[in-house]
Write a protein that holds these residues in place. Sequence first.
Motif, PDB file in Angstrom:
ATOM      1  N   GLY A  33       0.827  -1.200   0.000  1.00 10.83           N
ATOM      2  CA  GLY A  33       0.000   0.000   0.000  1.00 10.83           C
ATOM      3  C   GLY A  33       0.862   1.250   0.000  1.00 10.83           C
ATOM      4  N   LEU A  34       0.304   2.340  -0.489  1.00 13.31           N
ATOM      5  CA  LEU A  34       1.011   3.620  -0.585  1.00 13.31           C
ATOM      6  C   LEU A  34       0.158   4.733  -0.017  1.00 13.31           C
ATOM      7  CD1 LEU A  34       3.193   5.619  -1.794  1.00 13.31           C
ATOM      8  CD2 LEU A  34       1.830   5.573  -3.896  1.00 13.31           C
ATOM      9  N   LEU A  35       0.769   5.569   0.813  1.00 17.09           N
ATOM     10  CA  LEU A  35       0.128   6.781   1.315  1.00 17.09           C
ATOM     11  C   LEU A  35       0.870   7.969   0.735  1.00 17.09           C
ATOM     12  CD1 LEU A  35      -0.713   4.549   3.362  1.00 17.09           C
ATOM     13  CD2 LEU A  35      -0.518   6.257   5.180  1.00 17.09           C
ATOM     14  N   VAL A  36       0.155   8.847   0.018  1.00 14.42           N
ATOM     15  CA  VAL A  36       0.791  10.031  -0.553  1.00 14.42           C
ATOM     16  C   VAL A  36       0.097  11.290  -0.037  1.00 14.42           C
ATOM     17  CG1 VAL A  36       1.721   9.000  -2.644  1.00 14.42           C
ATOM     18  CG2 VAL A  36      -0.627   9.777  -2.632  1.00 14.42           C
ATOM     19  N   PRO A  37       0.866  12.367   0.191  1.00 14.36           N
ATOM     20  CA  PRO A  37       0.294  13.615   0.700  1.00 14.36           C
ATOM     21  C   PRO A  37      -0.205  14.524  -0.415  1.00 14.36           C
ATOM     22  CG  PRO A  37       2.657  13.813   0.646  1.00 14.36           C
ATOM     23  CD  PRO A  37       2.344  12.425   0.155  1.00 14.36           C
ATOM     24  N   GLY A  38      -1.082  14.016  -1.268  1.00 15.74           N
ATOM     25  CA  GLY A  38      -1.578  14.794  -2.396  1.00 15.74           C
ATOM     26  C   GLY A  38      -1.992  13.885  -3.528  1.00 15.74           C
ATOM     27  N   SER A  39      -1.991  14.407  -4.744  1.00 16.30           N
ATOM     28  CA  SER A  39      -2.482  13.668  -5.899  1.00 16.30           C
ATOM     29  C   SER A  39      -1.341  13.061  -6.710  1.00 16.30           C
ATOM     30  CB  SER A  39      -3.298  14.599  -6.808  1.00 16.30           C
ATOM     31  OG  SER A  39      -3.648  13.948  -8.007  1.00 16.30           O
ATOM     32  N   VAL A  40      -1.521  11.817  -7.118  1.00 17.51           N
ATOM     33  CA  VAL A  40      -0.510  11.164  -7.955  1.00 17.51           C
ATOM     34  C   VAL A  40      -0.671  11.548  -9.428  1.00 17.51           C
ATOM     35  CG1 VAL A  40      -0.371   9.201  -6.388  1.00 17.51           C
ATOM     36  CG2 VAL A  40      -1.905   9.086  -8.356  1.00 17.51           C
ATOM     37  N   SER A  41      -1.695  12.303  -9.743  1.00 13.07           N
ATOM     38  CA  SER A  41      -1.913  12.701 -11.139  1.00 13.07           C
ATOM     39  C   SER A  41      -0.993  13.831 -11.560  1.00 13.07           C
ATOM     40  CB  SER A  41      -3.369  13.125 -11.348  1.00 13.07           C
ATOM     41  OG  SER A  41      -3.674  14.296 -10.602  1.00 13.07           O
ATOM     42  N   GLU A  42      -0.353  14.489 -10.597  1.00 12.61           N
ATOM     43  CA  GLU A  42       0.527  15.611 -10.890  1.00 12.61           C
ATOM     44  C   GLU A  42       1.975  15.154 -10.923  1.00 12.61           C
ATOM     45  OE1 GLU A  42      -0.300  18.334  -7.785  1.00 12.61           O
ATOM     46  OE2 GLU A  42      -2.358  18.756  -8.437  1.00 12.61           O
ATOM     47  N   GLU A  43       2.742  15.672 -11.863  1.00 16.58           N
ATOM     48  CA  GLU A  43       4.171  15.374 -11.923  1.00 16.58           C
ATOM     49  C   GLU A  43       4.841  15.886 -10.647  1.00 16.58           C
ATOM     50  OE1 GLU A  43       5.940  13.661 -13.916  1.00 16.58           O
ATOM     51  OE2 GLU A  43       4.517  13.317 -15.555  1.00 16.58           O
ATOM     52  N   GLY A  44       5.827  15.144 -10.173  1.00 19.31           N
ATOM     53  CA  GLY A  44       6.538  15.580  -8.985  1.00 19.31           C
ATOM     54  C   GLY A  44       6.599  14.487  -7.931  1.00 19.31           C
ATOM     55  N   TRP A  45       6.676  14.922  -6.693  1.00 21.49           N
ATOM     56  CA  TRP A  45       6.927  14.024  -5.567  1.00 21.49           C
ATOM     57  C   TRP A  45       5.912  12.897  -5.458  1.00 21.49           C
ATOM     58  CZ3 TRP A  45      10.508  12.308  -2.608  1.00 21.49           C
ATOM     59  CH2 TRP A  45      10.230  11.735  -1.350  1.00 21.49           C
ATOM     60  N   ASN A  46       4.628  13.208  -5.513  1.00 26.72           N
ATOM     61  CA  ASN A  46       3.608  12.173  -5.350  1.00 26.72           C
ATOM     62  C   ASN A  46       3.631  11.172  -6.503  1.00 26.72           C
ATOM     63  OD1 ASN A  46       2.607  13.279  -2.913  1.00 26.72           O
ATOM     64  ND2 ASN A  46       1.435  14.780  -4.065  1.00 26.72           N
ATOM     65  N   ARG A  47       3.916  11.638  -7.694  1.00 25.96           N
ATOM     66  CA  ARG A  47       3.997  10.738  -8.837  1.00 25.96           C
ATOM     67  C   ARG A  47       5.163   9.749  -8.664  1.00 25.96           C
ATOM     68  NH1 ARG A  47       2.813  11.048 -14.318  1.00 25.96           N
ATOM     69  NH2 ARG A  47       0.915  12.150 -13.678  1.00 25.96           N
ATOM     70  N   ILE A  48       6.248  10.207  -8.078  1.00 28.58           N
ATOM     71  CA  ILE A  48       7.388   9.328  -7.838  1.00 28.58           C
ATOM     72  C   ILE A  48       6.981   8.176  -6.922  1.00 28.58           C
ATOM     73  CG2 ILE A  48       9.651   9.173  -6.719  1.00 28.58           C
ATOM     74  CD1 ILE A  48      10.183  12.035  -7.722  1.00 28.58           C
ATOM     75  N   GLY A  49       6.206   8.483  -5.877  1.00 28.19           N
ATOM     76  CA  GLY A  49       5.715   7.437  -4.985  1.00 28.19           C
ATOM     77  C   GLY A  49       4.836   6.447  -5.719  1.00 28.19           C
ATOM     78  N   TYR A  50       3.981   6.958  -6.585  1.00 27.78           N
ATOM     79  CA  TYR A  50       3.099   6.088  -7.375  1.00 27.78           C
ATOM     80  C   TYR A  50       3.910   5.225  -8.335  1.00 27.78           C
ATOM     81  CZ  TYR A  50      -0.557   4.639 -10.633  1.00 27.78           C
ATOM     82  OH  TYR A  50      -1.392   3.902 -11.434  1.00 27.78           O
ATOM     83  N   ASN A  51       4.934   5.812  -8.951  1.00 28.08           N
ATOM     84  CA  ASN A  51       5.798   5.039  -9.849  1.00 28.08           C
ATOM     85  C   ASN A  51       6.492   3.898  -9.102  1.00 28.08           C
ATOM     86  OD1 ASN A  51       5.114   6.704 -11.978  1.00 28.08           O
ATOM     87  ND2 ASN A  51       6.962   7.942 -11.853  1.00 28.08           N
ATOM     88  N   ALA A  52       6.875   4.168  -7.850  1.00 28.95           N
ATOM     89  CA  ALA A  52       7.483   3.116  -7.035  1.00 28.95           C
ATOM     90  C   ALA A  52       6.487   1.985  -6.804  1.00 28.95           C
ATOM     91  CB  ALA A  52       7.948   3.691  -5.702  1.00 28.95           C
ATOM     92  N   LEU A  53       5.257   2.340  -6.499  1.00 28.49           N
ATOM     93  CA  LEU A  53       4.213   1.337  -6.275  1.00 28.49           C
ATOM     94  C   LEU A  53       3.978   0.504  -7.525  1.00 28.49           C
ATOM     95  CD1 LEU A  53       2.050   0.457  -4.103  1.00 28.49           C
ATOM     96  CD2 LEU A  53       0.467   1.967  -5.318  1.00 28.49           C
ATOM     97  N   LYS A  54       3.886   1.159  -8.670  1.00 27.63           N
ATOM     98  CA  LYS A  54       3.666   0.444  -9.924  1.00 27.63           C
ATOM     99  C   LYS A  54       4.871  -0.445 -10.264  1.00 27.63           C
ATOM    100  CE  LYS A  54       0.781   0.674 -12.489  1.00 27.63           C
ATOM    101  NZ  LYS A  54      -0.423  -0.206 -12.644  1.00 27.63           N
TER     102      LYS A  54
END
Length: 325
Positions: A33-54
């Motif tokens: 599971g992944l917890l991000v402080p915002g939206s993964v749809s935006e380029e940047g920090w949250n997207r990096i977390g989502y990329n790690a999950l994928k």
Amino acid sequence: MKLSRRTFLEGVAALSIAVSVPAMAHAEDLKMGLLVPGSVSEEGWNRIGYNALKGVEEQLGAKISYVELQQNPASFEKAFRDYASQGYKVILGHGFEFQDAALEVALDYPDTYFLISSSSIHEGNVIGLNTDTSQPFYLMGVIAAKMGRKAGLVGGMEIPPIQQAFAGFKNGAKSVNPDFPISEAYIGNFTDTTAAKEAALSMISQGADFVVPNASGATVGGYQAISESGPDVRSFSIFSDFTPVAPNNILGLYVADYAQGVVEVVRTIKDGSPPTENVVFGLKDPKVMSFTFRDDGPVSVPEDIRAEVKAISDKIAAGEIKTGE
């Protein structure tokens, strides 16, 4: 055909075994599971977390899920508990702000690993993950001091990751020339491209011929200023490839594939050999961090300096040079 009671019960037992075996295998599947402080749809920090999950899904076959959260510690703890109670083996809290909640929940779920980005912690099953950006920035500082007259550093906000990077640059430059002049400025946010551009132009007007912007989404403004100032102002592309913005100015490219670093950590957990200390990615981890030179620009780093930088990089990877102290 009439079945005896014994034959019927044996059939039920066999069916139960046939059904329970796949169910047990499913229960043992890796879940993250992944917890991000915002939206993964935006380029940047949250997207990096989502990329790690994928990446964990694609490379390790994990079942994955994520939740987007606001800055609310109570919601952090609830999300951690929800995932842990559902049998998730690994949960990534993508930011230092998740650390306290993870420490609280981890006590109740000793078989779940809580990974915390931008953290230096290691307490039981809570493991911090960091990228030492001072290392590649140290190499940039060495090059700037050998090829330039003055450097300028444009930061977004004065937070530890950016301070660490800039400390590395300054230490690298000072290792070549203790008197090498370096100016430093922060724009106070990560979105104002105009402010980043103005800060860079101001440094260039004061004689900086090496400028490195590090301001997340606002970074592009710094590269615009560098490009507009002509090929005598040099820079390095950081995190993403900004060569299209400043094609005549960028000497090299620093890329940090934090997402792949997370995948490698989760791989060790899956294999039964989790990290025994907090994880710090650096030049010793070529799958995560790379620093390369350009050869297709109007100006390039001379071969003798490249050889020196390679030797320094090897020493940093071996722990012989401390870059951020």
